[in-house]
Scaffold this active site. Structure first.
Site, PDB file in Angstrom:
ATOM      1  N   HIS A  15       0.852  -1.296  -0.198  1.00  0.00           N
ATOM      2  CA  HIS A  15       0.014  -0.035  -0.068  1.00  0.00           C
ATOM      3  C   HIS A  15       0.915   1.120   0.071  1.00  0.00           C
ATOM      4  O   HIS A  15       1.344   1.684   1.060  1.00  0.00           O
ATOM      5  CB  HIS A  15      -0.689  -0.031   1.381  1.00  0.00           C
ATOM      6  CG  HIS A  15      -1.901   0.882   1.307  1.00  0.00           C
ATOM      7  ND1 HIS A  15      -3.322   0.939   1.369  1.00  0.00           N
ATOM      8  CD2 HIS A  15      -1.852   2.415   0.987  1.00  0.00           C
ATOM      9  CE1 HIS A  15      -3.999   1.859   1.305  1.00  0.00           C
ATOM     10  NE2 HIS A  15      -3.120   2.857   1.199  1.00  0.00           N
ATOM     11  N   HIS A  17       1.013   5.115  -2.333  1.00  0.00           N
ATOM     12  CA  HIS A  17       0.793   5.922  -3.196  1.00  0.00           C
ATOM     13  C   HIS A  17       1.742   6.575  -4.122  1.00  0.00           C
ATOM     14  O   HIS A  17       2.335   7.456  -3.851  1.00  0.00           O
ATOM     15  CB  HIS A  17      -0.467   7.104  -2.827  1.00  0.00           C
ATOM     16  CG  HIS A  17      -1.518   6.658  -2.071  1.00  0.00           C
ATOM     17  ND1 HIS A  17      -3.003   6.778  -2.590  1.00  0.00           N
ATOM     18  CD2 HIS A  17      -1.788   6.108  -0.935  1.00  0.00           C
ATOM     19  CE1 HIS A  17      -3.650   6.070  -1.919  1.00  0.00           C
ATOM     20  NE2 HIS A  17      -3.055   5.639  -0.627  1.00  0.00           N
ATOM     21  N   ASP A  19       1.397   8.411  -6.943  1.00  0.00           N
ATOM     22  CA  ASP A  19       1.202   9.850  -7.215  1.00  0.00           C
ATOM     23  C   ASP A  19       1.514  11.060  -6.324  1.00  0.00           C
ATOM     24  O   ASP A  19       1.509  12.173  -6.325  1.00  0.00           O
ATOM     25  CB  ASP A  19      -0.031  10.198  -8.006  1.00  0.00           C
ATOM     26  CG  ASP A  19      -1.083   9.470  -7.057  1.00  0.00           C
ATOM     27  OD1 ASP A  19      -1.021   8.793  -6.099  1.00  0.00           O
ATOM     28  OD2 ASP A  19      -2.333   9.292  -7.449  1.00  0.00           O
ATOM     29  N   HIS A 200      -9.929   1.380   0.388  1.00  0.00           N
ATOM     30  CA  HIS A 200      -9.581   2.239   1.516  1.00  0.00           C
ATOM     31  C   HIS A 200     -10.993   2.303   2.716  1.00  0.00           C
ATOM     32  O   HIS A 200     -12.050   2.756   2.006  1.00  0.00           O
ATOM     33  CB  HIS A 200      -9.326   3.725   1.399  1.00  0.00           C
ATOM     34  CG  HIS A 200      -7.992   3.783   0.848  1.00  0.00           C
ATOM     35  ND1 HIS A 200      -7.471   3.507  -0.467  1.00  0.00           N
ATOM     36  CD2 HIS A 200      -6.816   4.538   1.326  1.00  0.00           C
ATOM     37  CE1 HIS A 200      -6.220   3.901  -0.604  1.00  0.00           C
ATOM     38  NE2 HIS A 200      -5.855   4.418   0.557  1.00  0.00           N
ATOM     39  N   GLU A 203     -11.124   3.939   7.750  1.00  0.00           N
ATOM     40  CA  GLU A 203     -10.199   4.677   8.086  1.00  0.00           C
ATOM     41  C   GLU A 203     -10.450   6.089   8.917  1.00  0.00           C
ATOM     42  O   GLU A 203     -10.227   6.401   9.851  1.00  0.00           O
ATOM     43  CB  GLU A 203      -9.382   5.247   6.928  1.00  0.00           C
ATOM     44  CG  GLU A 203      -8.047   5.952   7.076  1.00  0.00           C
ATOM     45  CD  GLU A 203      -7.314   6.583   5.771  1.00  0.00           C
ATOM     46  OE1 GLU A 203      -8.069   6.260   4.629  1.00  0.00           O
ATOM     47  OE2 GLU A 203      -6.314   7.038   5.770  1.00  0.00           O
ATOM     48  N   ASP A 281       1.880   4.202   2.976  1.00  0.00           N
ATOM     49  CA  ASP A 281       0.933   4.851   2.611  1.00  0.00           C
ATOM     50  C   ASP A 281       1.624   6.067   1.497  1.00  0.00           C
ATOM     51  O   ASP A 281       1.526   5.901   0.490  1.00  0.00           O
ATOM     52  CB  ASP A 281      -0.108   5.382   3.467  1.00  0.00           C
ATOM     53  CG  ASP A 281      -1.465   5.739   3.210  1.00  0.00           C
ATOM     54  OD1 ASP A 281      -1.959   5.269   1.929  1.00  0.00           O
ATOM     55  OD2 ASP A 281      -2.149   6.235   4.033  1.00  0.00           O
ATOM     56  N   ASP A 282       1.665   6.902   2.250  1.00  0.00           N
ATOM     57  CA  ASP A 282       2.047   8.361   1.572  1.00  0.00           C
ATOM     58  C   ASP A 282       3.474   8.795   1.953  1.00  0.00           C
ATOM     59  O   ASP A 282       3.540   9.981   2.445  1.00  0.00           O
ATOM     60  CB  ASP A 282       1.092   9.393   1.601  1.00  0.00           C
ATOM     61  CG  ASP A 282      -0.238   8.927   1.581  1.00  0.00           C
ATOM     62  OD1 ASP A 282      -0.424   8.391   0.460  1.00  0.00           O
ATOM     63  OD2 ASP A 282      -1.253   9.038   2.360  1.00  0.00           O
TER      64      ASP A 282
HETATM   65 ZN    ZN Z   1      -3.907   5.026   1.175  1.00  0.00          ZN
END
Ligand code: ZN
Length: 321
Positions: A15, A17, A19, A200, A203, A281-282
């Protein structure tokens, strides 16, 4: 004790991202080159002024920081560079396989690049990174909730047309205002076309969002799923059906999915027999590496080497790659 084999085995991340996964140096460089106004001027300021490392008020507050990435994702060459660097960094970190996800609508929102051109650019970057590092990488196509049902349908059509390029489809964004029940029809089409589904859920919202992801959208894995811990029946269902929760500890803390580190349910999920994996995640906004997620899970969530061996086995078993 970890065996030598488990110490040496490369990790699998499920998982992340693509972008919003920029190196600090690249983000600073691109903002300067493109003349974009940003709350930072150099790499150091990306780390100190832009990265979100303290706990924010909500997921929505964190999502509001994402606009800068849309402005920077301007040309195919930039997309290719970002994808290549993500794979290079993953390889350097000891990751052997990685699933990267991105939203075509989010990525092209400011640049106006056609979704096909953007996808080809990301794929070129992934291939170049994979050639250089040997990392096995694949893409997941994200439907962004916030752009509504019409764009969701177009995104699923795009994923189906490019089935060879995408492992799965995902639903992300504002879970409270754009709930899962809005997206039943497009996700049915995605499943009928043979695409895997991860959603998702749980959350920013409660367990009902996870139930809907399973029962209405056919999710095989859940992004986060933190609030599942509030529902004993749901915990049983996740364990019984073997639905993996893609846990991203730093993200869960920063977006306030959990009120404090002590409250993170990761250990309870493991004890309940629910498959879980660890991811970043990010990283372009939380400034975190997968290794740091493992360290935090050990230090702040009390996980042991035996737990990590289980988590690594789950990630390898449940990957869509
Ligand atoms: Zn995510």
């Amino acid at each position: 004790m970890r065996t030598d084999e488990s110490k040496n085995r490369k990790r699998t991340e499920l998982h992340r991202h693509l972008d919003v996964s920029f190196r600090a140096s690249t983000l600073a460089d691109l903002v300067k080159t493109l003349g974009i106004s940003a709350p930072f001027h150099d790499e150091e300021e990306v780390r100190t002024k832009f990265w979100v490392t303290r706990q924010m008020g909500s997921l929505g507050e964190v999502l509001s920081c994402f606009g800068i990435f849309q402005q920077v994702l301007r040309t195919p060459a930039i997309l290719e560079r970002v994808a290549r660097e993500v794979i290079e960094d993953a390889g350097a970190e000891g990751i052997g396989a990685i699933e990267l996800r991105y939203s075509p609508s989010f990525t092209s929102k400011v640049s106006g690049l056609s979704w096909g051109v953007a996808l080809d650019a990301f794929l070129r970057g992934l291939e170049a990174g994979a050639r250089a590092t040997g990392v096995n990488a694949g893409l997941i196509c994200i439907v962004t909730r916030d752009y509504g049902v019409g764009v969701a349908g177009e995104t699923i059509d795009f994923a189906i047309q490019n089935k060879d390029a995408f492992l799965a489809v995902d639903l992300a964004g504002n879970e409270e205002q754009f709930p899962n029940k809005m997206f039943v029809e497009p996700f049915r089409r995605a499943r009928d076309a043979g695409l895997h589904v991860t959603i998702h859920a749980g959350e920013a919202c409660g367990p009902e969002s996870v139930w809907d992801a399973l029962d209405l959208l056919g999710a095989q894995r859940i992004g986060h799923g933190i609030s599942s811990v509030k529902d004993a029946e749901l915990m049983k269902r996740l364990a019984r059906d073997g639905v993996l929760l893609e846990i991203c500890p730093t993200s869960n803390f920063v977006t306030r999915s959990i009120p404090s580190w002590d409250a993170h349910p990761l250990k309870r999920f493991l004890d309940a027999g629910i498959p879980v994996s660890l991811s970043t995640d990010d990283p372009g906004i939380f400034g975190v590496t997968l290794e740091e997620e493992y360290q935090r899970a050990r230090r702040l969530l009390g996980l042991s080497d035996a737990d990590f061996d289980r988590i690594d086995r789950y990630a390898r078993k449940y990957t869509f790659l």
